[in-house]
Design an enzyme around this catalytic site. Structure first.
Site, mmCIF file in Angstrom:
data_model
loop_
_atom_site.group_PDB
_atom_site.id
_atom_site.type_symbol
_atom_site.label_atom_id
_atom_site.label_comp_id
_atom_site.label_asym_id
_atom_site.label_seq_id
_atom_site.Cartn_x
_atom_site.Cartn_y
_atom_site.Cartn_z
ATOM 1 N N ILE A 4 -1.181 -4.337 4.736
ATOM 2 C CA ILE A 4 -2.530 -3.485 3.629
ATOM 3 C C ILE A 4 -2.277 -4.885 2.148
ATOM 4 C CG2 ILE A 4 -3.881 -1.917 2.263
ATOM 5 C CD1 ILE A 4 -2.367 0.288 3.908
ATOM 6 N N SER A 5 -3.353 -5.257 2.778
ATOM 7 C CA SER A 5 -3.774 -6.122 1.139
ATOM 8 C C SER A 5 -5.531 -6.628 0.734
ATOM 9 C CB SER A 5 -2.789 -7.328 1.881
ATOM 10 O OG SER A 5 -3.590 -8.737 1.013
ATOM 11 N N PRO A 6 -4.842 -6.814 -0.408
ATOM 12 C CA PRO A 6 -6.695 -6.694 -1.027
ATOM 13 C C PRO A 6 -7.397 -8.251 -0.906
ATOM 14 C CG PRO A 6 -5.230 -6.306 -2.418
ATOM 15 C CD PRO A 6 -4.854 -6.375 -1.646
ATOM 16 N N ARG A 11 -3.665 -12.237 4.307
ATOM 17 C CA ARG A 11 -3.656 -11.668 5.389
ATOM 18 C C ARG A 11 -3.781 -12.505 6.503
ATOM 19 N NH1 ARG A 11 -7.958 -8.673 2.477
ATOM 20 N NH2 ARG A 11 -9.570 -9.708 3.239
#
Length: 95
Positions: A4-6, A11
């Site tokens: 999970i990455s903002p 990503r």
């Protein structure tokens, strides 16, 4: 594995680590208002008061994926419908 990455660059980095077609990007498209409404732990409230720093969507940015494999519109579907959308995608991609 899940990641999970903002941030888009993170990503893309993870995508580069795995074989082609072994990375599935799923965008859980949920508004900030909806995230705060669902926040049973009160993390967004704590982030808004400054108690939590670098909180995604409040004091740290979120970069929405440009071309995700799947987009889940969670405000308009149940968790079961979201799960089924992922299952349907996986089944279609293996045929």
């Amino acid at each position: 594995y899940t990641f999970i990455s903002p941030f888009e660059k993170d990503r893309q980095w993870v995508r580069s680590l795995v074989e082609e077609n072994a990375f599935l990007e799923i965008y859980v498209a949920t508004s900030l208002d909806e995230c705060e409404r669902r926040d049973v732990k009160g993390l967004y409230k704590r982030a808004r008061t400054g108690e939590i720093s670098d909180f995604t969507g409040i004091s740290s940015p979120y970069e929405a994926p440009k071309n995700p494999d799947i987009t889940l519109q969670t405000k308009n579907q149940t968790p079961e419908q979201s799960a089924q959308q992922v299952i349907d995608y996986l089944e279609a991609s293996t045929n």
